[in-house]
Design an enzyme around this catalytic site. Structure first.
Site, PDB file in Angstrom:
ATOM      1  N   LYS A   1      -3.849  -7.831  -4.847  1.00  0.00           N
ATOM      2  CA  LYS A   1      -3.287  -7.429  -6.147  1.00  0.00           C
ATOM      3  C   LYS A   1      -2.000  -6.665  -5.893  1.00  0.00           C
ATOM      4  O   LYS A   1      -2.007  -5.471  -5.600  1.00  0.00           O
ATOM      5  CB  LYS A   1      -4.257  -6.542  -6.938  1.00  0.00           C
TER       6      LYS A   1
ATOM      7  N   GLU B   1      -4.131   4.341   1.973  1.00  0.00           N
ATOM      8  CA  GLU B   1      -2.843   4.836   2.486  1.00  0.00           C
ATOM      9  C   GLU B   1      -2.103   5.390   1.293  1.00  0.00           C
ATOM     10  O   GLU B   1      -1.657   4.635   0.425  1.00  0.00           O
ATOM     11  CB  GLU B   1      -2.035   3.685   3.115  1.00  0.00           C
TER      12      GLU B   1
ATOM     13  N   CYS C   1       6.656   6.280   1.560  1.00  0.00           N
ATOM     14  CA  CYS C   1       5.606   7.286   1.737  1.00  0.00           C
ATOM     15  C   CYS C   1       5.900   8.189   2.924  1.00  0.00           C
ATOM     16  O   CYS C   1       5.524   9.347   2.938  1.00  0.00           O
ATOM     17  CB  CYS C   1       4.275   6.587   1.938  1.00  0.00           C
TER      18      CYS C   1
ATOM     19  N   GLU D   1       5.373  14.750  -4.405  1.00  0.00           N
ATOM     20  CA  GLU D   1       6.108  13.563  -3.969  1.00  0.00           C
ATOM     21  C   GLU D   1       7.056  13.128  -5.093  1.00  0.00           C
ATOM     22  O   GLU D   1       6.623  12.900  -6.214  1.00  0.00           O
ATOM     23  CB  GLU D   1       5.101  12.452  -3.668  1.00  0.00           C
TER      24      GLU D   1
HETATM   25  P1  NAD Z   1       0.460   3.370  -7.570  1.00  0.00           P
HETATM   26  O1  NAD Z   1      -0.673   4.193  -7.079  1.00  0.00           O
HETATM   27  O2  NAD Z   1       0.959   3.606  -8.930  1.00  0.00           O
HETATM   28  O3  NAD Z   1       0.100   1.822  -7.504  1.00  0.00           O
HETATM   29  C1  NAD Z   1      -0.317   1.221  -6.289  1.00  0.00           C
HETATM   30  C2  NAD Z   1      -1.151  -0.003  -6.611  1.00  0.00           C
HETATM   31  O4  NAD Z   1      -2.392   0.427  -7.153  1.00  0.00           O
HETATM   32  C3  NAD Z   1      -0.521  -0.921  -7.662  1.00  0.00           C
HETATM   33  O5  NAD Z   1      -0.778  -2.262  -7.289  1.00  0.00           O
HETATM   34  C4  NAD Z   1      -1.263  -0.549  -8.919  1.00  0.00           C
HETATM   35  O6  NAD Z   1      -1.302  -1.563  -9.891  1.00  0.00           O
HETATM   36  C5  NAD Z   1      -2.641  -0.290  -8.337  1.00  0.00           C
HETATM   37  N1  NAD Z   1      -3.554   0.479  -9.187  1.00  0.00           N
HETATM   38  C6  NAD Z   1      -3.255   1.473 -10.051  1.00  0.00           C
HETATM   39  N2  NAD Z   1      -4.398   1.910 -10.643  1.00  0.00           N
HETATM   40  C7  NAD Z   1      -5.428   1.199 -10.122  1.00  0.00           C
HETATM   41  C8  NAD Z   1      -6.838   1.175 -10.326  1.00  0.00           C
HETATM   42  N3  NAD Z   1      -7.429   1.982 -11.191  1.00  0.00           N
HETATM   43  N4  NAD Z   1      -7.574   0.303  -9.610  1.00  0.00           N
HETATM   44  C9  NAD Z   1      -6.998  -0.520  -8.712  1.00  0.00           C
HETATM   45  N5  NAD Z   1      -5.664  -0.576  -8.499  1.00  0.00           N
HETATM   46  C10 NAD Z   1      -4.891   0.283  -9.187  1.00  0.00           C
HETATM   47  O7  NAD Z   1       1.608   3.529  -6.479  1.00  0.00           O
HETATM   48  P2  NAD Z   1       3.065   2.877  -6.529  1.00  0.00           P
HETATM   49  O8  NAD Z   1       3.852   3.640  -7.544  1.00  0.00           O
HETATM   50  O9  NAD Z   1       2.982   1.416  -6.606  1.00  0.00           O
HETATM   51  O10 NAD Z   1       3.596   3.216  -5.071  1.00  0.00           O
HETATM   52  C11 NAD Z   1       4.107   4.456  -4.738  1.00  0.00           C
HETATM   53  C12 NAD Z   1       3.046   5.328  -4.106  1.00  0.00           C
HETATM   54  O11 NAD Z   1       2.501   4.650  -2.989  1.00  0.00           O
HETATM   55  C13 NAD Z   1       3.589   6.618  -3.569  1.00  0.00           C
HETATM   56  O12 NAD Z   1       2.684   7.656  -3.816  1.00  0.00           O
HETATM   57  C14 NAD Z   1       3.706   6.358  -2.093  1.00  0.00           C
HETATM   58  O13 NAD Z   1       3.696   7.498  -1.270  1.00  0.00           O
HETATM   59  C15 NAD Z   1       2.537   5.495  -1.855  1.00  0.00           C
HETATM   60  N6  NAD Z   1       2.741   4.721  -0.633  1.00  0.00           N
HETATM   61  C16 NAD Z   1       1.984   5.033   0.447  1.00  0.00           C
HETATM   62  C17 NAD Z   1       2.196   4.364   1.642  1.00  0.00           C
HETATM   63  C18 NAD Z   1       1.349   4.670   2.852  1.00  0.00           C
HETATM   64  O14 NAD Z   1       1.313   3.836   3.751  1.00  0.00           O
HETATM   65  N7  NAD Z   1       0.689   5.800   2.932  1.00  0.00           N
HETATM   66  C19 NAD Z   1       3.180   3.386   1.727  1.00  0.00           C
HETATM   67  C20 NAD Z   1       3.950   3.104   0.588  1.00  0.00           C
HETATM   68  C21 NAD Z   1       3.709   3.781  -0.586  1.00  0.00           C
END
Ligand code: NAD
Length: 471
Positions: free
Chosen positions: A169, A244, A278, A377
């Site tokens: 997804k 992550e 991240c 963040e």
């Molecule tokens: P987000 O948490 O808003 O979304 C991430 C994914 O989760 C999306 O596909 C979203 O649709 C999905 N999602 C949201 N709610 C959900 C639910 N209830 N059930 C299942 N899936 C759900 O994050 P984002 O804005 O897409 O990305 C940015 C964030 O990701 C930042 O916090 C960043 O630090 C983190 N990130 C972490 C890493 C790492 O490796 N640690 C790498 C890149 C980004």
């Protein structure tokens, strides 16, 4: 207007069953470039059913064939490389150089995973037993918008190598980038149901997938808030989870550091992908004994960053993802100022000449670690500069965070840097250099996540361990 309404389920590109739409926009112009059509719970359920049906055959496939399919995926990703780069730059706003790196590496993940698929990986003798590593089952892979192809390839390569079937997804905020990824997956033509791609929001698609009784494993890269929702959804059926999550990584400049190197390193790890990463080093810790020198040099470096159209070769800072992200970054700059921070470079508003699109002024704010801009963040090019008194103080400040993903140290003495690194509560520390490494474990302490990805450690996360005693 282009309609993005495709899903990939059970070996076929099918129209989305859902009807909710999503405005897909260009980071560069801010204008709508496509209309996304989001999936619904039925799409999610269909994808899980297909992955479940494909599991017995895929998990029992001779390893040689599994390796061949991973090679096919690598080739298919390379075949769609130009489109992946173009869509990533347009939607995400990262520079051409960064996008090219992200996309090239996406194919590499499949080759790395292929090399892990050996008899020794899955079976070994231990005392009176034979220990087998068996696929966890159907794996749901949920990815963010800051490099769709990279996250999808990294997770899917290891899940498939382990013998799991997958439902991917991608983020709804990365639908445009994910289109050529869907095409590459279709090009690779794996047996139906082994890989499925469903677009949709957290609710209903994400929630349906992560609470589904036929799903055994979830791997998320996303925000800490989403990680907590998913962990709660997963617990009822005791799904295995890899999370992550977010970060607020410290970049510690020690008092012996060479100014030019330390500043270049700090700006490089702080600002890549317009700081939408991240692992970005967004808290720069500087020694009080050289406070003025580092503040001046860091400010000059931020002011001289080339801002431009990310499609141009020389651009380092492009626009952030979308208008929401622009507003989020503005609100943090304002908060930083209201909290008493001193703006050393950048500030509120668009950079001169970049009023269109989601351009933000690269910004440096001197503050203290207790302030929101040092704790939360931001995910945009805003770096906090924090002054420390001595090495112990630097370690205390670095560890004073709910996050624990990554850290950086700049020093003239790598052994001193490595010793200090051992005191940091984070999953990875890079001393003096940004190292590109795909076999070394990646993951966070504290609220930056759960578990590890990459290489053999990442493969392990998709496997159960079974010991058999047979006389
Ligand atoms: P987000 O948490 O808003 O979304 C991430 C994914 O989760 C999306 O596909 C979203 O649709 C999905 N999602 C949201 N709610 C959900 C639910 N209830 N059930 C299942 N899936 C759900 O994050 P984002 O804005 O897409 O990305 C940015 C964030 O990701 C930042 O916090 C960043 O630090 C983190 N990130 C972490 C890493 C790492 O490796 N640690 C790498 C890149 C980004």
């Amino acid at each position: 207007m282009q309609r993005l309404d495709r899903q990939y389920v059970n070996g076929k590109i099918v129209p989305s069953h859902g009807t909710d739409t999503y405005v897909v926009s260009s980071a560069i112009t801010g204008e709508q470039i496509a209309e996304g059509v989001l999936g619904d719970a039925q799409d999610a359920n269909d994808a899980v059913a297909a992955a479940k049906a494909a599991l017995p055959v895929w998990s029992a496939l001779p390893l040689e064939q599994r390796r061949a399919y991973l090679d096919r995926l690598a080739d298919a990703f390379l075949g769609r490389r130009d489109e992946m780069v173009a869509n990533l730059v347009e939607e995400f706003g990262t520079s051409l150089m960064a996008a090219t790196f992200i996309v090239n590496q996406s194919a590499d993940w499949f080759r790395d995973a292929r090399d892990l698929v050996t008899e020794e990986t899955f079976t070994h003798k231990l005392g009176p037993a034979t220990v087998h590593k068996v696929p966890a089952g159907v794996a749901v892979l949920i990815t963010p918008w800051n490099g769709a192809s990279w996250f999808i390839a990294m997770k899917a390569s290891l899940a498939l190598a382990a013998g799991c079937t997958v439902v991917i997804k991608p983020s709804e905020r990365g639908m445009f980038q994910a289109q050529p990824v869907l095409d590459a997956i279709a090009d690779a033509d794996l047996p139906p149901g082994v890989i499925n791609v469903v677009f949709g929001k957290g609710d209903p698609v994400g929630n349906t997938l992560t609470a589904h009784p036929d799903v055994a494993k979830i791997s998320l890269t996303g925000s800490t808030a989403t990680g907590k929702v998913i962990a709660r959804n997963a617990v009822d059926t005791m799904k295995r989870v890899t999370l992550e999550l977010g970060g607020k990584s410290p970049m510690i400049i020690l008092d012996d550091a060479d100014t030019a190197h330390a500043v270049g390193f700090a700006i490089g790890v702080g600002m890549f992908n317009n700081s939408q990463a991240c692992i970005a080093g967004t808290r720069i810790l500087i020694p009080r004994s050289r406070e003025d020198e580092f503040k001046t040099a860091l400010a000059a470096a931020v002011q001289s960053l080339p801002i431009g159209d990310p499609r141009d070769e020389g651009t380092v800072i492009g626009p952030v993802l979308d208008h929401d992200q622009y507003e989020r970054v503005q609100s943090y700059i304002l908060t930083g100022i209201e909290e008493g921070g001193v703006v050393l470079a950048g500030g509120l508003g668009h950079p001169d000449g970049f009023e269109r699109g989601n351009y933000v002024r690269p910004t440096l704010i001197a503050t203290t670690n207790d302030k929101r801009i040092a704790q939360e963040e931001i995910f945009g090019p805003v770096l906090a500069v924090i002054t420390y008194d001595n090495d112990d103080d630097a370690v205390t400040i670095a560890n004073d965070s709910t996050y624990g993903l990554h850290a950086y140290v700049a020093t003239a003495d790598p052994a001193r840097g490595a010793a200090l690194a051992r005191r940091l509560q984070v999953g990875r520390v890079m001393v003096n250099n940004m190292v590109d490494s795909r076999e070394v474990p990646f993951g966070g302490f504290k609220q930056s996540g759960l578990g590890r990805e990459f290489g053999a450690y990442g493969l392990e996360a998709y496997l159960e361990t079974q010991a058999i005693f047979a006389a």
